[in-house]
Design a protein around this motif. Structure first.
Motif, mmCIF file in Angstrom:
data_model
loop_
_atom_site.group_PDB
_atom_site.id
_atom_site.type_symbol
_atom_site.label_atom_id
_atom_site.label_comp_id
_atom_site.label_asym_id
_atom_site.label_seq_id
_atom_site.Cartn_x
_atom_site.Cartn_y
_atom_site.Cartn_z
ATOM 1 N N THR A 192 23.584 1.568 -10.689
ATOM 2 C CA THR A 192 23.005 2.190 -11.873
ATOM 3 C C THR A 192 21.490 2.118 -11.837
ATOM 4 O OG1 THR A 192 24.969 1.588 -13.166
ATOM 5 C CG2 THR A 192 22.990 2.176 -14.399
ATOM 6 N N ILE A 193 20.962 0.954 -11.471
ATOM 7 C CA ILE A 193 19.504 0.806 -11.356
ATOM 8 C C ILE A 193 18.960 1.737 -10.278
ATOM 9 C CG2 ILE A 193 17.647 -0.785 -10.712
ATOM 10 C CD1 ILE A 193 18.767 -1.308 -13.486
ATOM 11 N N LEU A 194 19.657 1.826 -9.143
ATOM 12 C CA LEU A 194 19.216 2.710 -8.058
ATOM 13 C C LEU A 194 19.178 4.157 -8.536
ATOM 14 C CD1 LEU A 194 18.433 3.087 -5.068
ATOM 15 C CD2 LEU A 194 20.885 3.292 -4.558
ATOM 16 N N ALA A 195 20.185 4.564 -9.296
ATOM 17 C CA ALA A 195 20.225 5.936 -9.802
ATOM 18 C C ALA A 195 19.062 6.203 -10.749
ATOM 19 C CB ALA A 195 21.549 6.187 -10.516
ATOM 20 N N MET A 196 18.738 5.244 -11.597
ATOM 21 C CA MET A 196 17.617 5.420 -12.512
ATOM 22 C C MET A 196 16.296 5.525 -11.752
ATOM 23 S SD MET A 196 18.578 2.883 -15.689
ATOM 24 C CE MET A 196 19.916 3.272 -16.826
ATOM 25 N N VAL A 197 16.143 4.694 -10.727
ATOM 26 C CA VAL A 197 14.935 4.766 -9.893
ATOM 27 C C VAL A 197 14.846 6.128 -9.214
ATOM 28 C CG1 VAL A 197 13.818 3.859 -7.810
ATOM 29 C CG2 VAL A 197 14.752 2.276 -9.516
ATOM 30 N N ASN A 198 15.960 6.595 -8.672
ATOM 31 C CA ASN A 198 15.963 7.877 -7.958
ATOM 32 C C ASN A 198 15.804 9.080 -8.886
ATOM 33 O OD1 ASN A 198 16.075 7.256 -5.189
ATOM 34 N ND2 ASN A 198 18.240 6.721 -5.338
ATOM 35 N N SER A 199 15.983 8.873 -10.177
ATOM 36 C CA SER A 199 15.780 9.975 -11.113
ATOM 37 C C SER A 199 14.296 10.242 -11.357
ATOM 38 C CB SER A 199 16.481 9.686 -12.440
ATOM 39 O OG SER A 199 15.808 8.666 -13.163
ATOM 40 N N VAL A 200 13.452 9.258 -11.016
ATOM 41 C CA VAL A 200 12.006 9.437 -11.206
ATOM 42 C C VAL A 200 11.219 9.271 -9.908
ATOM 43 C CG1 VAL A 200 12.104 8.693 -13.609
ATOM 44 C CG2 VAL A 200 11.670 7.003 -11.829
ATOM 45 N N ALA A 206 22.000 9.350 -18.414
ATOM 46 C CA ALA A 206 20.898 9.025 -17.507
ATOM 47 C C ALA A 206 21.350 9.207 -16.062
ATOM 48 C CB ALA A 206 20.419 7.599 -17.728
ATOM 49 N N LEU A 207 22.575 8.793 -15.754
ATOM 50 C CA LEU A 207 23.108 8.957 -14.404
ATOM 51 C C LEU A 207 23.357 10.437 -14.102
ATOM 52 C CD1 LEU A 207 25.615 5.977 -14.042
ATOM 53 C CD2 LEU A 207 23.214 6.111 -13.424
ATOM 54 N N GLN A 208 23.778 11.182 -15.104
ATOM 55 C CA GLN A 208 23.963 12.625 -14.918
ATOM 56 C C GLN A 208 22.632 13.285 -14.563
ATOM 57 O OE1 GLN A 208 26.507 14.463 -14.677
ATOM 58 N NE2 GLN A 208 25.968 16.557 -15.238
ATOM 59 N N LYS A 209 21.568 12.876 -15.242
ATOM 60 C CA LYS A 209 20.242 13.419 -14.969
ATOM 61 C C LYS A 209 19.793 13.099 -13.550
ATOM 62 C CE LYS A 209 15.436 13.216 -16.577
ATOM 63 N NZ LYS A 209 14.495 12.591 -17.553
ATOM 64 N N ALA A 210 20.198 11.920 -13.061
ATOM 65 C CA ALA A 210 19.816 11.495 -11.710
ATOM 66 C C ALA A 210 20.758 12.023 -10.636
ATOM 67 C CB ALA A 210 19.781 9.972 -11.639
ATOM 68 N N ASP A 211 21.709 12.899 -11.028
ATOM 69 C CA ASP A 211 22.712 13.440 -10.098
ATOM 70 C C ASP A 211 23.545 12.339 -9.460
ATOM 71 O OD1 ASP A 211 21.956 16.124 -10.521
ATOM 72 O OD2 ASP A 211 20.332 15.944 -9.056
ATOM 73 N N LYS A 216 29.652 11.394 -10.683
ATOM 74 C CA LYS A 216 30.595 12.258 -9.974
ATOM 75 C C LYS A 216 31.247 13.261 -10.920
ATOM 76 C CE LYS A 216 31.754 9.027 -6.262
ATOM 77 N NZ LYS A 216 32.852 8.294 -5.566
ATOM 78 N N ILE A 217 31.388 12.873 -12.171
ATOM 79 C CA ILE A 217 32.001 13.717 -13.189
ATOM 80 C C ILE A 217 31.043 13.798 -14.369
ATOM 81 C CG2 ILE A 217 33.982 13.973 -14.744
ATOM 82 C CD1 ILE A 217 35.572 12.247 -12.715
ATOM 83 N N SER A 218 30.822 14.982 -14.896
ATOM 84 C CA SER A 218 29.906 15.138 -16.020
ATOM 85 C C SER A 218 30.405 14.364 -17.236
ATOM 86 C CB SER A 218 29.774 16.620 -16.384
ATOM 87 O OG SER A 218 29.099 16.777 -17.620
ATOM 88 N N PRO A 219 29.511 13.651 -17.923
ATOM 89 C CA PRO A 219 29.919 12.963 -19.156
ATOM 90 C C PRO A 219 30.555 13.915 -20.159
ATOM 91 C CG PRO A 219 27.720 12.264 -18.491
ATOM 92 C CD PRO A 219 28.091 13.402 -17.593
ATOM 93 N N GLU A 220 30.085 15.145 -20.181
ATOM 94 C CA GLU A 220 30.637 16.129 -21.104
ATOM 95 C C GLU A 220 32.109 16.392 -20.822
ATOM 96 O OE1 GLU A 220 29.451 20.533 -22.901
ATOM 97 O OE2 GLU A 220 28.555 19.837 -21.008
ATOM 98 N N ASP A 221 32.485 16.371 -19.535
ATOM 99 C CA ASP A 221 33.866 16.659 -19.153
ATOM 100 C C ASP A 221 34.845 15.546 -19.555
ATOM 101 O OD1 ASP A 221 33.002 19.030 -18.070
ATOM 102 O OD2 ASP A 221 32.978 18.295 -15.983
ATOM 103 N N VAL A 222 34.318 14.356 -19.781
ATOM 104 C CA VAL A 222 35.199 13.247 -20.181
ATOM 105 C C VAL A 222 34.927 12.828 -21.631
ATOM 106 C CG1 VAL A 222 35.636 12.352 -17.873
ATOM 107 C CG2 VAL A 222 33.601 11.594 -19.104
ATOM 108 N N GLY A 223 34.272 13.705 -22.370
ATOM 109 C CA GLY A 223 34.114 13.495 -23.817
ATOM 110 C C GLY A 223 33.060 12.497 -24.230
ATOM 111 N N ILE A 224 32.064 12.256 -23.376
ATOM 112 C CA ILE A 224 30.973 11.345 -23.748
ATOM 113 C C ILE A 224 29.822 12.183 -24.317
ATOM 114 C CG2 ILE A 224 29.305 9.636 -22.936
ATOM 115 C CD1 ILE A 224 31.280 8.931 -20.697
ATOM 116 N N PRO A 225 29.502 12.018 -25.591
ATOM 117 C CA PRO A 225 28.461 12.832 -26.205
ATOM 118 C C PRO A 225 27.058 12.449 -25.721
ATOM 119 C CG PRO A 225 29.187 11.153 -27.737
ATOM 120 C CD PRO A 225 30.095 11.065 -26.539
ATOM 121 N N LYS A 226 26.132 13.380 -25.811
ATOM 122 C CA LYS A 226 24.744 13.089 -25.458
ATOM 123 C C LYS A 226 24.152 12.138 -26.505
ATOM 124 C CE LYS A 226 23.477 17.238 -22.867
ATOM 125 N NZ LYS A 226 22.542 18.394 -22.762
ATOM 126 N N PRO A 227 23.250 11.256 -26.083
ATOM 127 C CA PRO A 227 22.647 10.312 -27.042
ATOM 128 C C PRO A 227 21.722 11.034 -28.020
ATOM 129 C CG PRO A 227 21.627 10.114 -24.873
ATOM 130 C CD PRO A 227 22.789 11.028 -24.713
#
Length: 333
Positions: free
Chosen positions: A163-171, A314-319, A322-333
């Motif tokens: 998770t930390i690696l994904a956040m780093v790679n998003s920026v 945040a992980l979705q933004k960092a690509d 594997k599955i979009s949060p929207e597809d599993v019913g997780i709302p945007k913050p």
């Protein structure tokens, strides 16, 4: 004859009351506590520090067992498969909230009943004491010039390091080789032996090793320096852009089978609330840079949902999802 008959009926009723669950007082026997990560890691340390105070409140023993594997899926699934009678509890971390988007499982904490969200910790990016890097910026610069060469300790997809690696790679860009372990504890052992180059860790797991000079802190995942590691710079010194994700940190929780009766849930919730509030455990959290939460019921569920929403997107933004949060019913913050 009538007297003997009445006596027999009274004895029968007493026997039934003694064995009937409806008349039994919980807990009648030891409780099994399943820790979803390996020995020596943050979740294990928190569980073993907290449990004695909960045992005092419950009046029984909680037998702790580590069941690592599958980014905690194995331990959580083991608890979910046990009878919903309160005699098996899960000591978990934040990872289940990411299972759906990482394709690890089709369940998260909503598939269980939360007993207590214990507290939230800080993250430190640690390296061996003799590392050539003194801070995270130096490591980033080296990694950019030598992509794929550095070895990062991880705990699997959806674990804290990934998770930390994904956040780093998003920026920014941090191209490293992942070496997977069954928790913080084995990862720290690998760091101590210089078998890996760095690893994002819960401060609760790494602080003592850094304070003793056996590991080196390269950055804390915060905006500012922290009292517990005054010589370790905040990650914003190396990556100012990552501030948008902060504050962020792992957490620890206790949960039981979803169908556990309400009176048993209430008994456990009260015991864990007392345990977390114990001044000695509060001191443990403070000394390890963790914030006490001690949440039950709706407040616990609200915390779990918000953490999931913020982190998953945040992980979705960092690509990295594997599955979009929207597809599993997780709302945007």
């Amino acid at each position: 004859m009538i007297k003997q008959l009445l006596t027999g009926l009274a004895l029968s009723a007493g026997t039934l009351a003694a064995i009937s669950p409806a008349f039994a007082e919980y807990p009648e026997r030891n409780i099994q506590g399943i820790i979803q990560w390996g020995a020596g890691g943050a979740t294990d340390t928190v569980a073993r520090s907290l449990t004695p105070y909960v045992e005092d409140a419950l009046g029984t023993d909680i037998i702790l067992n580590n069941r690592p594997g599958g980014t905690g899926v194995i331990g959580m699934n083991a608890v979910m498969q046990q009878p919903a009678n309160g005699y098996t509890v899960l000591y978990g971390a934040e990872n289940p909230q990411l299972y759906p988007i990482m394709g690890l499982a089709d369940f998260d904490y909503s598939a269980m009943t939360p007993i207590n969200v214990i507290g939230q910790g800080l993250v430190v990016i640690a390296a061996p004491a003799d590392s050539q890097f003194d801070n995270f910026k130096e490591l980033l610069d080296y990694a950019n010039k030598n992509p794929g060469k550095l070895r990062m300790g991880g705990t699997g997809a959806g674990g804290l390091p990934s998770t930390i690696l994904a956040m780093v790679n998003s920026v920014s860009s941090l191209d490293v080789r992942n070496v997977t372990f069954g928790g913080d504890g084995p990862g720290i052992t690998a760091l101590l032996g210089s078998h890996i180059d760095f690893m994002p860790l819960s401060l609760a797991a790494a602080q003592d090793q850094i304070a003793a000079g056996r590991l080196k802190g390269l950055a804390v995942f915060t905006k500012e320096k922290i009292e517990e590691l005054p010589n370790t710079p905040p990650i914003t010194q190396a990556l100012p852009e990552i501030e948008s994700y902060l504050p962020w940190g792992p957490f620890w929780a206790v949960a039981v089978n979803k169908d556990t009766p309400e009176d048993i849930v209430a008994t456990l919730s009260e015991a864990y609330q007392k345990g977390v509030a114990n001044e000695n455990f509060q001191k443990f959290l403070s000394e390890n840079g963790a914030k006490s939460l001690n949440l039950q019921g709706e407040k616990a569920e609200e915390f779990l949902n918000r953490w999931q929403s913020v982190t998953a997107w945040a992980l979705q933004k960092a690509d990295a999802a594997k599955i979009s949060p929207e597809d599993v019913g997780i709302p945007k913050p």
